[in-house]
Design a protein around this motif. Structure first.
Motif, mmCIF file in Angstrom:
data_model
loop_
_atom_site.group_PDB
_atom_site.id
_atom_site.type_symbol
_atom_site.label_atom_id
_atom_site.label_comp_id
_atom_site.label_asym_id
_atom_site.label_seq_id
_atom_site.Cartn_x
_atom_site.Cartn_y
_atom_site.Cartn_z
ATOM 1 N N SER A 56 0.577 -1.578 -0.095
ATOM 2 C CA SER A 56 -0.221 -0.438 0.029
ATOM 3 C C SER A 56 0.974 1.612 0.037
ATOM 4 O O SER A 56 2.017 1.432 0.925
ATOM 5 N N THR A 59 2.828 1.483 3.513
ATOM 6 C CA THR A 59 3.776 0.787 3.701
ATOM 7 C C THR A 59 4.826 0.780 2.761
ATOM 8 O O THR A 59 6.291 1.307 3.414
ATOM 9 N N TYR A 109 3.199 4.029 13.053
ATOM 10 C CA TYR A 109 2.730 2.880 12.314
ATOM 11 C C TYR A 109 2.371 1.460 12.710
ATOM 12 O O TYR A 109 1.353 1.091 12.988
ATOM 13 N N GLN A 112 -1.487 2.624 13.646
ATOM 14 C CA GLN A 112 -2.250 2.284 12.190
ATOM 15 C C GLN A 112 -2.234 1.156 12.375
ATOM 16 O O GLN A 112 -3.524 0.424 11.814
ATOM 17 N N ASN A 113 -1.475 0.229 12.382
ATOM 18 C CA ASN A 113 -1.718 -0.987 11.935
ATOM 19 C C ASN A 113 -1.431 -2.202 13.367
ATOM 20 O O ASN A 113 -1.766 -3.237 12.799
ATOM 21 N N ARG A 115 -0.273 -3.423 15.254
ATOM 22 C CA ARG A 115 0.998 -4.043 15.932
ATOM 23 C C ARG A 115 2.111 -3.404 16.459
ATOM 24 O O ARG A 115 2.448 -2.075 16.737
ATOM 25 N N GLU A 184 4.618 -5.107 7.960
ATOM 26 C CA GLU A 184 3.643 -5.705 8.008
ATOM 27 C C GLU A 184 3.593 -6.846 6.526
ATOM 28 O O GLU A 184 3.678 -6.762 5.826
#
Length: 216
Positions: A56, A59, A109, A112-113, A115, A184
């Protein structure tokens, strides 16, 4: 062919505004240094699993941010190690500023994900290992792991935490060579741990080395 097209897209994106703010004096390498860099990339890729990454815009931008800031942070660490004592306060401010910028971007980051923050977690672990040396050098560390450069007065200057700075520089080298380690992704084939004649320098991570941008 698909991998080549993706790499071309990344190359164009990198040229379009993700060039690191580093000095050619510290980031242009001779033939021997480039050869060693290339060997390191091959070794890195051969020891890592093959992965699938959802490319994306977010990413790609994050991977490029990690590369850009890790190169800048590595240069700041080197300047601190090589600089004169009278330049230490300024170099410390530069290093801690970029360190905090990278840590903040990593945390964003991760949130947002959903993780863990990476490479933020690795940077915080490095701080934990050198907590005493940082304290003795007058470098503050807040509860979230962000650094605060000391202010020297009356010519008084604390000892430079050389081990911390040296290990930080080494970590920056790792991050800049393979920033895709921190996005990711899904593993679909494990690495050939006992073979060094399999794969190519860009097979496992199309971002590795970023085509040596800013190196030559």
């Amino acid at each position: 062919m698909e991998g080549v097209m993706i790499m071309v897209d990344v190359y164009n994106l990198y040229l379009g505004g993700f060039l690191p703010k580093v000095s050619p004096k510290t980031n242009v390498h001779n033939k021997r240094e480039l050869k060693n860099k290339y060997k390191n990339i091959i070794s890195l890729n051969n020891s890592n699993p093959l992965v699938m990454v959802k490319l994306s815009n977010a990413t790609q931008a994050y991977a490029l941010n990690v590369k850009e800031m890790s190169m800048e942070l590595g240069e700041a660490a080197q300047n601190l190690l090589d600089g004169k004592p009278e330049e230490r306060e300024e170099n410390l401010r530069s290093m801690t500023g970029i360190f905090n910028k990278l840590l903040k971007r990593s945390d964003e980051y991760g949130e947002q994900n959903g993780r863990p923050s990476r490479p933020g977690g690795e940077l915080r672990q490095l701080i934990h290992l050198h907590a005493s040396a940082l304290e003795e050098a007058g470098i503050g560390v807040d509860e979230k792991g962000f650094l605060k450069a000391p202010s020297y007065s009356d010519g008084e200057m604390a000892e430079l935490p050389e081990d911390f700075v040296s290990q930080l520089k080494a970590k920056c080298e790792e991050m800049s060579m393979n920033p895709m380690e921190y996005v990711e992704k899904k593993v679909y084939s494990y690495a050939h741990l006992y073979r060094n004649d399999i794969g190519s320098a860009y097979e496992t991570s199309i971002y590795s080395g970023m085509l040596f941008n800013s190196y030559c």
